[in-house]
Design a protein around this motif. Structure first.
Motif, PDB file in Angstrom:
ATOM      1  N   LEU A  87      -8.046  -3.532  43.384  1.00  0.00           N
ATOM      2  CA  LEU A  87      -6.848  -2.685  43.464  1.00  0.00           C
ATOM      3  C   LEU A  87      -5.873  -3.246  44.497  1.00  0.00           C
ATOM      4  CD1 LEU A  87      -5.520  -0.081  42.406  1.00  0.00           C
ATOM      5  CD2 LEU A  87      -6.490   1.092  44.382  1.00  0.00           C
ATOM      6  N   ALA A  88      -6.410  -3.690  45.635  1.00  0.00           N
ATOM      7  CA  ALA A  88      -5.558  -4.268  46.667  1.00  0.00           C
ATOM      8  C   ALA A  88      -4.805  -5.474  46.106  1.00  0.00           C
ATOM      9  CB  ALA A  88      -6.393  -4.674  47.876  1.00  0.00           C
ATOM     10  N   GLY A 100       0.253  -7.881  43.866  1.00  0.00           N
ATOM     11  CA  GLY A 100       0.733  -8.749  42.794  1.00  0.00           C
ATOM     12  C   GLY A 100      -0.125  -9.978  42.616  1.00  0.00           C
ATOM     13  N   ARG A 101      -1.407  -9.838  42.801  1.00  0.00           N
ATOM     14  CA  ARG A 101      -2.398 -10.917  42.676  1.00  0.00           C
ATOM     15  C   ARG A 101      -2.054 -12.102  43.555  1.00  0.00           C
ATOM     16  NH1 ARG A 101      -6.301  -7.927  40.720  1.00  0.00           N
ATOM     17  NH2 ARG A 101      -7.541  -9.802  40.397  1.00  0.00           N
ATOM     18  N   LYS A 102      -1.402 -11.877  44.678  1.00  0.00           N
ATOM     19  CA  LYS A 102      -1.137 -12.939  45.657  1.00  0.00           C
ATOM     20  C   LYS A 102      -1.585 -12.427  47.015  1.00  0.00           C
ATOM     21  CE  LYS A 102       1.971 -15.670  43.244  1.00  0.00           C
ATOM     22  NZ  LYS A 102       1.897 -17.115  43.099  1.00  0.00           N
ATOM     23  N   GLU A 129      -8.120 -16.705  45.268  1.00  0.00           N
ATOM     24  CA  GLU A 129      -9.353 -16.748  44.481  1.00  0.00           C
ATOM     25  C   GLU A 129     -10.417 -15.993  45.255  1.00  0.00           C
ATOM     26  OE1 GLU A 129     -10.863 -20.685  43.733  1.00  0.00           O
ATOM     27  OE2 GLU A 129     -12.741 -19.880  42.909  1.00  0.00           O
ATOM     28  N   ILE A 130     -11.001 -15.017  44.583  1.00  0.00           N
ATOM     29  CA  ILE A 130     -12.052 -14.233  45.237  1.00  0.00           C
ATOM     30  C   ILE A 130     -13.406 -14.639  44.656  1.00  0.00           C
ATOM     31  CG2 ILE A 130     -12.989 -11.937  45.644  1.00  0.00           C
ATOM     32  CD1 ILE A 130     -10.528 -11.450  46.766  1.00  0.00           C
ATOM     33  N   ILE A 131     -14.328 -14.936  45.531  1.00  0.00           N
ATOM     34  CA  ILE A 131     -15.693 -15.223  45.076  1.00  0.00           C
ATOM     35  C   ILE A 131     -16.580 -14.083  45.561  1.00  0.00           C
ATOM     36  CG2 ILE A 131     -17.636 -16.816  45.263  1.00  0.00           C
ATOM     37  CD1 ILE A 131     -14.676 -18.474  46.266  1.00  0.00           C
ATOM     38  N   TYR A 132     -17.096 -13.323  44.606  1.00  0.00           N
ATOM     39  CA  TYR A 132     -17.966 -12.218  44.987  1.00  0.00           C
ATOM     40  C   TYR A 132     -19.414 -12.696  45.132  1.00  0.00           C
ATOM     41  CZ  TYR A 132     -14.153  -9.061  43.823  1.00  0.00           C
ATOM     42  OH  TYR A 132     -12.945  -8.405  43.795  1.00  0.00           O
ATOM     43  N   GLY A 133     -20.095 -12.144  46.099  1.00  0.00           N
ATOM     44  CA  GLY A 133     -21.504 -12.489  46.275  1.00  0.00           C
ATOM     45  C   GLY A 133     -22.326 -11.215  46.445  1.00  0.00           C
TER      46      GLY A 133
END
Lengths: 251, 392, 315, 304, 233
Positions: B53-54, B59-61, B68-72
């Motif tokens: 949501l953030a 605006g995806r920036k 780029e988000i890497i979830y762990g």
């Protein structure tokens, strides 16, 4: 005759309700070939397993060379010079024939807690082993995997392994079992060649083999020795004929 | 032949581009570690959804750069979290590591990240070590120091004149912080302090012990799944009517959907509540409900804030991710629209903020929700910042 | 012998492992040094298990215990301020040898499923012991403040130096393992696996030999544990979790039971598969699981079985 | 204090009953098919998920129980026919590994279908309350019901094994399956039936566990090892052993956790007791198992 | 009713049977004789589907039964009393009889526990005892009773008198005679030539996996040479 080499007194073993060995007495003298015969299920293999230490008796005494070995395990008895062969061929199938015998030599040639030198390059193990293979007539087959030997050859290997431990006494469990006529003749001739040099306790079903080899015969039925004596004595013993060879008289 | 060579050259070029650090600088890489599997997975979902949501709101920036988000998934295990962090640092070359629910995981991860010269932005766990001796200029948190919330509850219960309290918490870093925070302001007798295995699900044996000890009240810290299990079983055993229950981080928007009526009447203390009236909060809650169809929790707001905090830092240095000093200075200002309203950072990079008393009530529409009753602490500082050597 | 396909595979494998840090440097992907170091550490653990599993026929379902002992030896000493690697690693080896002696003394008397279960039980005990000792982090485990220190020899903080040390240890253990299984001692444990009643009848007491092998294996795995904790720089009772034992066992089977290269290959394929699959999908275990079943059902000799070999006698 | 011991005994019994439901199927499969099935825990998990799923779908607790039981029976049979049959003739090592693989598969499958996060199943109102066991002792209705169900199932199992033809065949198969087949019994079918029943029992344990524990991928493995301890202590293949083993393990574990610390603090210093108590409590059942095996290598009630 | 034609069976690489052919007619008692290790039990196991023959054909009442799993062979009407008795030791005597009992082929006068007890009164006295605690003779009776309870068309007894005391053996032989008198077809595997020539009608002698001699009881009794050469008597 002096002290018997092997002395069994009051040996008893039962499985559930089944009495396999029933207060049995038995003597084997040094140098003799002593056969124990009896119908299947009479408890012959059970007896042999108790002698070799693979089975623990419920009661009784086993004395070997004057020493009470009743409570020793199989390896300790092997070290004292008792060697057995198995009725159902028992070899190291995924080793070569030579390895099989060399292992038996190794067990009696100093410590095996050696971690570095390849055992297959130890001449002290390989040469005596090869010699034994030669005696039983398997020298040409020494590099074959034991699993790939013919049945008769596996039986020979079985005996070779027992011999390689340089025993004072051999316990043979039906050495000609499952062999054809020729093979069993050959085995019998080989065992005859050991006569005199080697004390043998032979459990056997094959009467040809028994009468060809035995100096003395004990007849076992239902866990008990019912008669014991020289072959010709046993052959004519009516009790034996009735018990072992048939029950015509009762029918 | 020529095409082959050209193709090879293109391939080689792409390969070099992929691995060269210069190329990487055009994108902000954020590693976000949380618990996505197992009983705590529900918390991880709240956090992950809030991060998304953030990013939508931005605006995806992030700070004007691609992100780029890497979830762990740390599976609630410190060693797994540590391994994830190593992988994010060495394999993905992230610029920020964020997230982390559990204090024990945080204690394993934070030093690994900061030693590598990378920012660690905590969005939940606040173990006292990181507030005190182990504080670090590369470590920031958008949540709180563990002790603060139970301090508020301790104060409230003390003020109410409650005595003979039986205290329980899971046996890990935060559990101990919570009890010590509680005892800092609660001066009555603590009948017994019981620590249970982290992630334990059956509390029947402990509940039997409580009954035998017959205290005047029970104080617990059982976040997430543990809270659902504990409270349910507490009620099932018939203790609710015998001994009142007070809690921190146990009744919240994560556990309420499972607990519902069972939780009505239980008090909590907290720095945030859905009914906190400020523009950022209402926007967050409104959009969150619209996008995901459920009510967010404080786990979510903190994670949302974390991304906004990173955004404010990257924006301040105009996308120069090598300017660490600049980013530290920017974050210290807490210059973004936090869902809790404005707050400031203490020297140890932990927020100085208000703590409220909340009560679980049946709302107007019949749904069970939490409402602020009063403010227990205003601009509350944690108890460890003086041990932190940082000066600014 | 020297030119057999397996020997060539071994040579190629060693060469490849030796080049990993160089390649990682060239590609600027230091992560791969970590990955392959991890692979080699698990290869050592798998190799140690195969000594008793493949050669000795002892299905130990608790090998992770020694990984844990080794790791705790390092972690605990570091925690008390003793970072000396010689001391730490000696303790790791000695400690796991002693624990293996205790576990082996009891469990080798049982066989079959009971052996599997009793080794598992002992490992669970150690696991819970690790969980309960608050001093050393309990459940959470604890960070390793510094890696083991070998003053004057090498610095484990240097990823490449650490890498080559692990490679060296792996090669040393391969050599030791080869000598061990071919020596008199190895012949006895292999014979006991092949036909224990026969081994007893010719005069061996397999118990002593099996116990010794069990201890050697435990000690080797203990060193792997010491390496592992230096690798992860984090001490946790999870090292001793039973699924870890299962994984190590799977590496052995996957690579090829009763061979020395098999476990190494198995560890490499398992961990690389994990790395690749998990990057591809979060649900990678749904592929790994059936893969495991298929390997068990259809690739009895493991991957190494695909590489032809002169009929090596005495499997 | 006496009331506390009583209440903890009930807790131990309740845990023992859960273990028993798991152990019964596992020990039969182990005993008559000679199969070490690590994936038994997966059936427990499947039972828990299905019950939770059916409850959400039907809204009736009893209907969900019935549906979940039937469904796990079917799942068990499918697993047996598709995957496990080929493993009967393999050695234990292969079985351990292949069923370890099945665990991974099932956990992941569940994670794909239901997600990795845990589900929480709630109880209908009539089960979520508590009852007065003795003056001053209130006990959750649901847990009391669990104990009751467990005891009934144990009794039924016991009657099944000792009194029925199926039970005789199961025992006969445990000692000599070749002979059972040679006397005209379709042993494969028998295996499948037994496996299915075992699966349904595991499923029952799982659906019972649902409201007590979190329903999540991997939940089976948390209980599986304890179940193995139960059947090894009891003697592999013996239902009687499973019953006794389950009660012993349930009691020892629960009472150990509850009372070991206070008891130790009488002997040791409080801080030492604080450390040693929980450590010993969690190791207790494994120590028990090692001790039992040291004295009776075939467990308390050997089958043969 | 049972015809075995050119049966070959092997254990792994080692072949044991090299083309065994024999036949049993309804109502008759046939024997399979031979020394130990000649393949008698292997033949029985191959007929029963416990071993899978490599080649050859086995028909029972006209139906091919080779390659069938053993439970289907048994259901076709073959009742086995195996070598070594193999009673279920952990079941009581009664349970041993009941567990596998059946009457699939619709025997109009089926065997019951009481009828078995009438045949072997010794068992009746011990009906609640665990089979494992019985003596060898009692176990043998139980094994026969167990097979009878499946109401077989053909009863196969493998070494039914091995290792038993003479008196017990006599009782077993009497029982077999009674069964024969009641019309039961029987295949006997044994070494006990004298007793067998009384009970049985026809004999097959097995030597190294091959049938080397076939004949009637009278022919066998007359041929000392055959007895000696193949049976070692």
């Amino acid at each position: 005759m002096g002290e018997p080499l092997l002395e069994v007194r009051g040996l008893t073993k039962s499985f559930g309700g089944l009495i396999a060995t029933d207060r049995m007495d038995l003597d084997v003298t040094e140098g003799e070939t002593h056969a124990v015969i009896g119908p299947n299920g009479a408890g012959k293999t059970t007896l042999l397993s108790q002698l070799s230490g693979d089975l623990r008796p419920d009661a009784g005494l086993i004395r070997f060379v004057g020493e009470d070995i009743t409570h020793l395990g199989a390896p300790a008895r092997s070290m004292r010079g008792l060697a057995r062969s198995f009725q159902i061929t028992s070899i190291f199938k995924d080793f070569t024939a030579l390895d099989n015998v060399a292992l038996a030599v190794q067990a009696h040639a100093g410590s095996s807690f050696r971690f570095w030198r390849p055992a297959r390059r130890e001449r002290a193990l390989r040469e005596p082993a090869l010699e034994v293979l030669r005696t039983v007539g398997l020298a040409e087959r020494s590099e074959l995997m034991a699993a790939n030997l013919a049945h008769g050859e596996q039986r020979q290997l079985e005996i070779a392994m027992a011999l390689a431990t340089r025993p004072r006494m051999l316990l043979l469990d039906e050495p000609v079992a499952g062999m054809g006529l020729d093979e069993s003749q050959r085995m019998i001739r080989f065992l005859q060649s050991l006569k005199g040099r080697q004390t043998i306790l032979l459990v056997e079903h094959d009467m040809d083999a028994v009468f060809a080899l035995a100096d003395r015969i004990s007849v076992m039925v239902y866990g008990r020795i019912i008669a014991s004596g020289r072959p010709e004595e046993v052959r004519v013993n009516p009790e034996v004929r009735q018990a072992y060879l048939g029950e015509d008289t009762l029918l | 032949m020529r095409t082959t060579i050209r193709a090879s050259l293109i391939f080689l070029h792409t390969a070099l581009m992929a691995v060269s650090p210069a190329a990487a600088a055009e994108t902000v890489k954020i590693g976000f570690i949380t618990s996505l599997s197992g009983p705590a997975g529900i918390i991880g979902k709240h956090m992950k959804d809030s991060v998304e949501l953030a990013l939508d709101h931005l605006g995806r920036k992030v700070g004007g750069l691609d992100v780029e988000i890497i979830y762990g998934d740390d599976q609630r295990k410190p060693d797994v979290g540590k391994q994830l962090a190593d992988e994010m640092l060495k394999k993905h070359r992230v610029h920020f590591v964020s997230g982390i629910i559990w204090s024990n995981v945080m204690l394993a991860v934070a030093p690994t990240v900061t030693q590598a010269g990378t920012f660690m932005i905590g969005t939940n766990a606040g173990p006292h070590e990181l507030a005190g001796k182990m504080c670090n200029e590369l470590f920031f948190t958008t949540s709180w120091q563990n002790d603060q919330t139970p301090e508020a509850m301790g104060k409230y219960m003390q003020d109410q004149g409650i005595r003979d309290v039986y205290a329980m918490a899971p046996n890990y870093a935060a559990g101990k912080d919570m009890i010590s925070g509680f005892k800092r302001y609660f001066k009555g007798r603590v009948v017994d302090e019981v620590y249970t295995k982290l992630g334990q699900q059956d509390y029947q044996a402990e509940i039997s012990q409580i009954r035998a000890a017959h205290p005047k009240a029970v104080f617990v810290f059982y976040p997430g799944d543990m809270g659902i299990q504990f409270v349910k079983q507490y009620v099932q055993a018939g203790l609710r009517e015998q001994i009142p229950l007070y809690s921190v981080y146990t009744i919240d928007e994560v556990t309420l959907p499972a607990l519902k009526e069972v939780a009505v009447g239980i008090f909590e203390t907290r720095y945030w509540s859905p009914d906190l009236k400020n523009e950022a909060n209402q926007k967050y809650i409104g959009d969150f409900r619209k996008k995901f169809g459920y009510t967010p929790s404080f786990y979510g707001t903190q994670s949302y804030d974390g991304i906004l905090l990173i955004d404010s830092a990257v924006r301040a240095v105009k996308g120069d991710l090598s300017n660490r000093k600049g980013m530290i200075a920017a974050m210290r200002k807490a210059d973004y629209k936090s869902t809790r309203g404005t707050y400031t950072y203490n020297v140890n990079h932990f927020p100085i903020q208000n703590f409220y008393l909340l009560k679980t009530v049946k709302g107007a529409g019949g749904e069970v929700e939490m409402q602020i009753q009063k403010t227990v602490f205003e601009n509350h500082k944690d108890a460890y910042y003086q041990d932190c050597g940082m000066k600014w | 012998m020297a030119r057999s396909p397996r020997a060539l595979t071994l040579a190629a494998g060693v060469l490849m492992l030796a080049l990993v840090p160089v390649a990682a440097e060239l590609l600027d992907q230091p992560f791969y040094v970590d990955l392959f170091r991890r692979i080699m550490i698990f290869a050592i653990a798998a190799l140690s298990l195969d000594l008793i599993l493949g050669y000795g026929g002892m299905v130990s379902f608790g090998h992770a215990a020694y990984l844990g002992i080794g790791a705790y030896a390092v972690g605990v000493l570091t925690h008390h301020g003793i970072a000396n690697g010689y001391l730490q690693w000696s303790l790791a080896i000695l400690g796991s040898a002693l624990v293996a002696l205790a576990i082996g003394a009891v469990s080798i008397r049982t066989s079959g499923v009971y052996f599997i279960m009793i080794t598992l039980a002992f490992t669970q005990m150690l696991y819970y012991l690790g969980i309960s000792i608050e001093e050393y982090g309990g459940d959470d485990g604890m960070r390793l403040a510094v890696r083991s220190q070998f003053p004057g020899l090498l610095d484990l903080r240097n990823a490449t130096a650490f890498y080559y040390l692990v490679l060296g240890i792996l090669l040393l253990f391969l050599l030791l393992g080869q000598r061990l299984v071919d020596a008199r001692f190895g012949m006895v444990i292999r014979a006991a696996r092949s036909n224990e009643p026969r081994a007893r009848a010719i005069g061996f007491s397999p118990y002593r030999y099996k116990l010794t092998a069990f201890v050697i294996s435990g000690a080797m795995c203990g060193l792997a544990g010491a390496l592992l904790v230096n690798q992860t720089e984090y001490l946790t009772p999870e090292f001793m979790h039973w699924t870890r034992s299962g994984e190590i066992m799977f590496m052995v089977i996957l690579g090829g039971i009763g061979t020395l290269m098999g476990p190494v290959l198995g560890a490499a394929v398992f961990l690389l598969l994990e790395d690749v699959l998990s990057a591809w999908t979060v649900h990678w275990q749904i592929i790994l699981g059936p893969f495991l079943v298929l390997v068990v059902l259809f690739a009895k000799k493991g991957l190494i079985g695909l590489v032809p070999d002169e009929a090596a006698p005495g499997g | 204090m006496i009331l506390l011991v009583l209440e903890q005994t009930l807790n131990g019994l309740q845990y023992g009953v859960m273990l028993l439901l798991m152990a019964a199927g596992l020990t039969l499969v182990f005993g008559i098919m000679n199969l070490v099935n690590l994936a038994h825990g997966s059936l427990y998990m499947v039972g828990a998920y299905l019950a939770t799923g059916f409850y959400q779908w039907t809204g009736s607790f009893l209907a969900s129980v019935a549906l979940a039981l039937a469904a796990t029976l079917v799942v068990g049979i499918v697993v047996e026919v598709v995957a496990l049959r080929t493993l009967y003739e393999r050695d234990h090592l292969d079985q351990v590994l292949a069923t370890f693989g099945l665990i991974l598969f099932f956990n992941e499958l569940i994670a794909i279908v239901w997600g990795r996060a845990a589900l929480y199943s709630s109880l209908p109102g009539w089960l979520s309350g508590h009852m007065q066991v003795l003056p001053g002792v209130r006990y959750p209705v649901y847990r009391a019901l669990v104990i009751l169900v467990g005891l009934v199932v144990a009794a039924l199992l016991y009657l099944m094994v000792t009194r029925t033809r199926l039970g005789m065949l199961i025992r006969a198969g445990a000692s000599n399956r070749t002979m059972v087949a040679a006397l005209g019994v379709n042993i494969r079918l028998l295996y499948t039936v037994v496996f299915g029943v075992g699966a349904a029992l595991a499923g029952l344990a799982g659906l019972i566990a649902g409201p007590i524990y979190a329903v999540q991928p991997g939940m089976g493995e948390q209980i599986l090892i304890q179940v193995f301890v139960v059947i090894v202590i009891g003697g592999i293949g013996s239902i009687r052993g499973a019953v006794v083993g389950a009660v012993i393990v349930g009691m020892v574990d629960t009472l150990g956790r509850a009372f070991l610390k206070p008891v130790l603090s009488i002997v040791l210093s409080p801080s030492a007791a604080d450390t040693a108590g929980p450590a010993l409590a969690s190791m207790l059942i494994y120590m028990l198992m090692a001790a039992v095996l040291a004295v009776r290598p075939q467990g308390l009630f050997p089958v043969r | 009713m049972l015809t075995v034609d050119a049966l070959e069976t092997a254990y792994g690489d080692s072949q044991v049977l090299f083309g065994v052919s024999l036949a049993v007619r309804p109502g008759e008692v046939a024997t399979l004789l031979g020394r130990n290790g000649m393949g008698k039990t292997t033949t029985v196991r191959s007929i029963m589907g416990i071993l899978r023959p490599r080649a050859g054909e086995i028909r029972f009442e006209g139906r091919p039964i080779h390659g069938l799993p053993s439970y289907l062979v048994a259901q076709a009407g073959l009742g086995l009393v195996p070598e070594g008795r193999q009673v279920f030791p952990n079941l009581t005597v009664r349970e041993n009889l009941v567990a596998t009992a059946s009457n699939r082929l619709g025997n109009p006068d089926p065997w019951t526990v009481d009828k078995v007890f009438a045949l072997f009164p010794l068992l009746a006295a011990r009906h609640r005892a665990l089979a494992g605690s019985l003596s060898g003779g009692e176990q043998q009776m139980l094994a026969i009773g167990r097979a009878l309870m499946t109401n077989p068309r053909l009863l196969i007894l493998d070494e039914a008198t091995e290792g038993l005391a003479p008196l017990v053996r006599v009782e077993i032989w009497h029982c077999i005679e009674r069964l024969k008198a009641s019309g039961q077809s029987i295949l006997l595997v044994d070494k006990n030539v004298r007793a067998l020539t009384r009970v049985a009608d026809r004999h097959y002698i097995l030597e190294k996996g091959r049938i080397v001699w076939t004949g009637t009881s009278a022919e066998l009794a007359a041929s000392e040479d055959i007895q000696h050469r193949y049976l070692g008597v």
